[in-house]
Design a protein around this motif. Structure first.
Motif, PDB file in Angstrom:
ATOM      1  N   LYS A   1       0.837  -1.208   0.000  1.00  6.20           N
ATOM      2  CA  LYS A   1       0.000   0.000   0.000  1.00  6.20           C
ATOM      3  C   LYS A   1       0.869   1.253   0.000  1.00  6.20           C
ATOM      4  N   ILE A   2       1.942   1.233   0.736  1.00  8.67           N
ATOM      5  CA  ILE A   2       2.853   2.380   0.760  1.00  8.67           C
ATOM      6  C   ILE A   2       3.425   2.631  -0.627  1.00  8.67           C
ATOM      7  N   ARG A   3       3.883   1.561  -1.291  1.00  8.09           N
ATOM      8  CA  ARG A   3       4.434   1.700  -2.637  1.00  8.09           C
ATOM      9  C   ARG A   3       3.392   2.270  -3.601  1.00  8.09           C
ATOM     10  N   GLU A   4       2.167   1.785  -3.479  1.00  8.17           N
ATOM     11  CA  GLU A   4       1.097   2.256  -4.372  1.00  8.17           C
ATOM     12  C   GLU A   4       0.858   3.753  -4.200  1.00  8.17           C
ATOM     13  N   ILE A   5       0.792   4.220  -2.954  1.00  2.00           N
ATOM     14  CA  ILE A   5       0.519   5.637  -2.697  1.00  2.00           C
ATOM     15  C   ILE A   5       1.667   6.516  -3.181  1.00  2.00           C
ATOM     16  N   VAL A   6       2.893   6.098  -2.888  1.00  2.00           N
ATOM     17  CA  VAL A   6       4.049   6.897  -3.308  1.00  2.00           C
ATOM     18  C   VAL A   6       4.114   6.972  -4.826  1.00  2.00           C
ATOM     19  N   LYS A   7       3.881   5.849  -5.493  1.00  4.72           N
ATOM     20  CA  LYS A   7       3.924   5.837  -6.965  1.00  4.72           C
ATOM     21  C   LYS A   7       2.873   6.764  -7.548  1.00  4.72           C
ATOM     22  N   ARG A   8       1.696   6.791  -6.938  1.00 10.68           N
ATOM     23  CA  ARG A   8       0.605   7.597  -7.478  1.00 10.68           C
ATOM     24  C   ARG A   8       0.807   9.092  -7.223  1.00 10.68           C
ATOM     25  N   TYR A   9       1.179   9.446  -6.016  1.00  9.95           N
ATOM     26  CA  TYR A   9       1.187  10.857  -5.630  1.00  9.95           C
ATOM     27  C   TYR A   9       2.573  11.509  -5.622  1.00  9.95           C
ATOM     28  N   SER A  10       3.610  10.729  -5.432  1.00  8.53           N
ATOM     29  CA  SER A  10       4.915  11.348  -5.161  1.00  8.53           C
ATOM     30  C   SER A  10       6.020  10.809  -6.052  1.00  8.53           C
ATOM     31  N   ASP A  11       5.663  10.221  -7.178  1.00  8.15           N
ATOM     32  CA  ASP A  11       6.665   9.574  -8.023  1.00  8.15           C
ATOM     33  C   ASP A  11       7.713  10.557  -8.542  1.00  8.15           C
ATOM     34  N   PHE A  12       7.327  11.821  -8.725  1.00 11.69           N
ATOM     35  CA  PHE A  12       8.239  12.777  -9.338  1.00 11.69           C
ATOM     36  C   PHE A  12       8.891  13.726  -8.329  1.00 11.69           C
ATOM     37  N   ILE A  13       8.728  13.459  -7.045  1.00 10.23           N
ATOM     38  CA  ILE A  13       9.459  14.231  -6.034  1.00 10.23           C
ATOM     39  C   ILE A  13      10.951  14.122  -6.353  1.00 10.23           C
ATOM     40  N   SER A  14      11.664  15.249  -6.277  1.00  9.48           N
ATOM     41  CA  SER A  14      13.054  15.277  -6.765  1.00  9.48           C
ATOM     42  C   SER A  14      14.048  14.652  -5.793  1.00  9.48           C
ATOM     43  N   PHE A  15      13.593  14.276  -4.586  1.00  2.06           N
ATOM     44  CA  PHE A  15      14.465  13.587  -3.642  1.00  2.06           C
ATOM     45  C   PHE A  15      14.049  12.118  -3.565  1.00  2.06           C
ATOM     46  N   PRO A  16      15.013  11.201  -3.342  1.00  7.60           N
ATOM     47  CA  PRO A  16      14.639   9.784  -3.249  1.00  7.60           C
ATOM     48  C   PRO A  16      13.755   9.512  -2.034  1.00  7.60           C
ATOM     49  N   ILE A  17      12.727   8.706  -2.249  1.00  7.99           N
ATOM     50  CA  ILE A  17      11.844   8.258  -1.167  1.00  7.99           C
ATOM     51  C   ILE A  17      12.141   6.780  -0.967  1.00  7.99           C
ATOM     52  N   ARG A  18      12.675   6.444   0.188  1.00  3.20           N
ATOM     53  CA  ARG A  18      13.194   5.089   0.407  1.00  3.20           C
ATOM     54  C   ARG A  18      12.336   4.310   1.405  1.00  3.20           C
TER      55      ARG A  18
END
Length: 615
Positions: A197-214
């Motif tokens: 679920k975390i991966r799904e949300i990050v991919k949908r809303y924050s995929d293009f954030i310029s800092f890595p989300i780990r």
């Protein structure tokens, strides 16, 4: 400094409850808000490091940590961090907005999502942060501002109080730990400790954030914002893959448009013109619009405010550096920035199509075939640039089989011609067979053949283009340059017949002679300001009540039927048989233009009886 337990103001408690239970329609966005705040903190630290190198962060990133056993979720960054004063000022008082006025405006925003006065509270670590209480029953925030010696811990269960405590040995940056509520599918409350679920949300809303989300050793976001990269650095396949992702159209786009605005208001846009119209282009409930990002954070899929309706087929992304949003980031405000983006994007799309006209005729013809009918809807809006729309429009014409632009039409106009002649109808074949075109065809005057339903309406609103008046060949009297007028002598010879026909034919407003016809005996025309039959049918289909619309019957004095009718009337006067002939004359004129007879059975009987007497 010792731990302080503070109480929310009464109004702030109401505001918090409204935030948690009413404002947000999708609980998943809490993670978007936390990541957005973390990204802002990293941006602020990067900016501060430009003047103070000691503030530079090593490996700037955002970490997401989930503990299924403890049912906690933590979002951590090594950004600028906050002091105790920052925490109390920005978080403790809900972004300094705990007032009766703010509460009133939020309630109005909830009741009316188009309310232009909704609070503009996003953009600082405040209201968006409180979305976490939709999914958590307790929240702990630990932070230390870069360059400071001590940190601060803030905790709250979201009910009525919060605690603030100074702490030692805290890393620079901010971490927010949520004690998650139990999953409740009926309430759309998912298990946010699940990695999937975390991966799904990050991919949908924050995929293009310029800092890595780990998440552990995995980086969840691509950080590939194509719209921020120069066109020369992006492969065509990357653009096509992105287009397929946002449009679900597996065809390659017809054209790619990239633009950037800098200055007091900054945004980037990456737009795609499809190669084919979607099946729901004209459906009222179809989803369309541009994806909206703010600082690379996904806000909404179908922001209709960013492009006018007549360009609704365009797909793409707008990423604004700053934009007025309501507290849920789900509804755009109609402020001057939105209107500015809308105007610039529309202008850019139309200018791109204009370039296609000059540089790639095949692509342009594809564009107009697929989207011309919807683009012309823009001519119905007084606020749109009618000249730009007409400048890229093409129309069928009596000049040939291929569509023509208005510029091409103007280049072929005859000496002395100052009008753009057109006729509307259901099909090209119907218009070309209309008696209204006879005089224009005989004198070789070009006529535009307008067959889209929208054509019936926009020609009422747009009177001219480039100084040339639009003139329907089925309205008013014919005024062809150097046309042959009906002489007074001819008018006098038919005066008694015309008077009798006016009395006999209740269906018509007037009967008169015309030079419009060369081979047909009669035709029906509208007043110069009257509505066409097609437009009348359209209004009635929409449930609008209209008074009966009577039209003008024009007669060709050169036709044997009309001449014979005059002779018969002069010889024997009015009788039943002559009245039937007049009725048949009117009926054939109505059928010739594709109209519907009021009593088809009676017309068929009259015609059969008349034919039987000639056999």
């Amino acid at each position: 400094m010792s731990t302080e337990t503070l109480e929310f103001q009464a109004e702030a408690r109401q505001l918090l409850q409204l935030m948690v239970h009413s404002i947000y329609s999708n609980k998943d966005i809490f993670l978007r808000e936390l990541i957005s705040n973390a990204s802002d903190a990293l941006d602020k630290r990067r900016l501060a490091a430009l003047t103070d190198d000691s503030l530079r962060a090593e490996d700037p990133h955002i970490a997401v940590e989930a503990d299924k056993d403890a049912r906690t979720l933590t979002v951590r960054d090594n950004g600028i961090g906050m002091t105790r004063e920052d925490v109390v000022g920005l978080i403790g008082t809900i972004a300094r907005s705990g007032t009766a006025e703010t509460l009133r405006r939020l309630r109005e925003s909830k009741e009316n999502k188009e309310n232009k006065d909704s609070a503009e509270l996003i953009g600082q670590f405040g209201v968006g942060f409180y979305s976490v209480f939709m999914v958590a029953d307790k929240v702990r925030l630990i932070t230390r501002r870069a360059g400071e010696e001590t940190g601060v811990r803030w905790e709250s269960d979201g009910d009525g109080t919060y605690t603030v405590e100074t702490v030692e040995d805290v890393p620079e940056g901010t971490s927010v730990t949520l004690h998650l509520r139990p999953a409740d599918e009926e309430d759309a409350l998912h298990d946010y400790a699940e990695e999937a679920k975390i991966r799904e949300i990050v991919k949908r809303y924050s995929d293009f954030i310029s800092f890595p989300i780990r998440l552990g050793d995995d980086t969840l976001n691509s950080m590939k914002a194509l719209w921020s990269r120069p066109r020369s650095e992006v492969e065509d396949e990357e653009y096509q893959e992105f287009y397929r992702h946002i449009s679900h159209d597996w065809s390659a786009p017809l054209e790619i448009i990239q633009m950037r605005a800098e200055g007091t208001f900054e945004y980037e846009a990456l737009l795609f013109v499809p190669a084919r119209a979607p099946h729901d282009l004209f459906q009222r409930d179809a989803r369309h619009g541009i994806q909206l990002y703010v600082k690379r954070v996904f806000i909404m899929d179908d922001s209709r405010e960013l492009l006018p309706g007549h360009l609704r087929f365009v797909k793409g992304v707008v990423d604004a550096a700053d934009l007025s949003l309501n507290v849920s980031r789900e509804i755009l405000q109609q402020d001057r920035h939105i209107q500015l983006i809308r105007r610039r994007l529309a202008k850019k799309v139309l200018s791109t199509v204009k370039d296609l006209m000059r540089k790639d005729a095949d692509k342009y013809r594809t564009f107009w075939r697929e989207f011309g009918a919807v683009v012309k809807e823009g001519l119905l809006d007084p606020a749109e640039d009618h000249g730009a729309i007409l400048g890229i429009a093409s129309f069928a014409s009596t000049a040939g089989d291929e569509p023509t632009t208005l510029a091409e039409y103007a280049a072929r106009m005859k000496d002395g011609q100052d009008k753009i002649y057109f006729m509307t109808g259901e099909s090209r074949a119907q218009i070309e067979n209309s008696p209204h075109l006879e005089a224009f065809r005989a004198k070789e005057y070009e006529v535009l053949l307008l067959t889209d339903p929208v054509d019936e309406i926009w020609v009422e609103a747009v009177r001219q283009h480039d100084g040339k008046e639009f003139r329907s060949v089925a309205r008013g009297a014919v005024d062809l340059p150097a046309g042959q007028e009906v002489t007074e002598e001819r008018s006098g010879a038919y005066a008694t017949l015309l008077a009798w026909l006016n009395e006999t034919l209740d269906e018509v407003k007037d009967v008169r002679l015309t030079t419009r016809l060369t081979s047909s005996p009669a035709c029906l025309v509208n007043d110069a300001d009257g509505i066409t039959p097609a437009l009348e049918r359209m209004y009635r289909a929409m449930g609008q009540e209209l008074p009966p619309v009577k039209r003008i019957l024009e007669l060709n004095p050169e036709h044997p039927l009309v001449g014979g009718l005059r002779s018969a009337y002069e010889e024997r006067g009015a009788d039943a048989e002559l009245a039937e002939t007049a009725e048949l004359l009117y009926g054939t004129a109505l059928l010739a233009e594709g109209g519907d007879l009021a009593d088809p059975a009676r017309f068929a009987k009259l015609l059969a009886d008349r034919l039987a007497r000639t056999v």
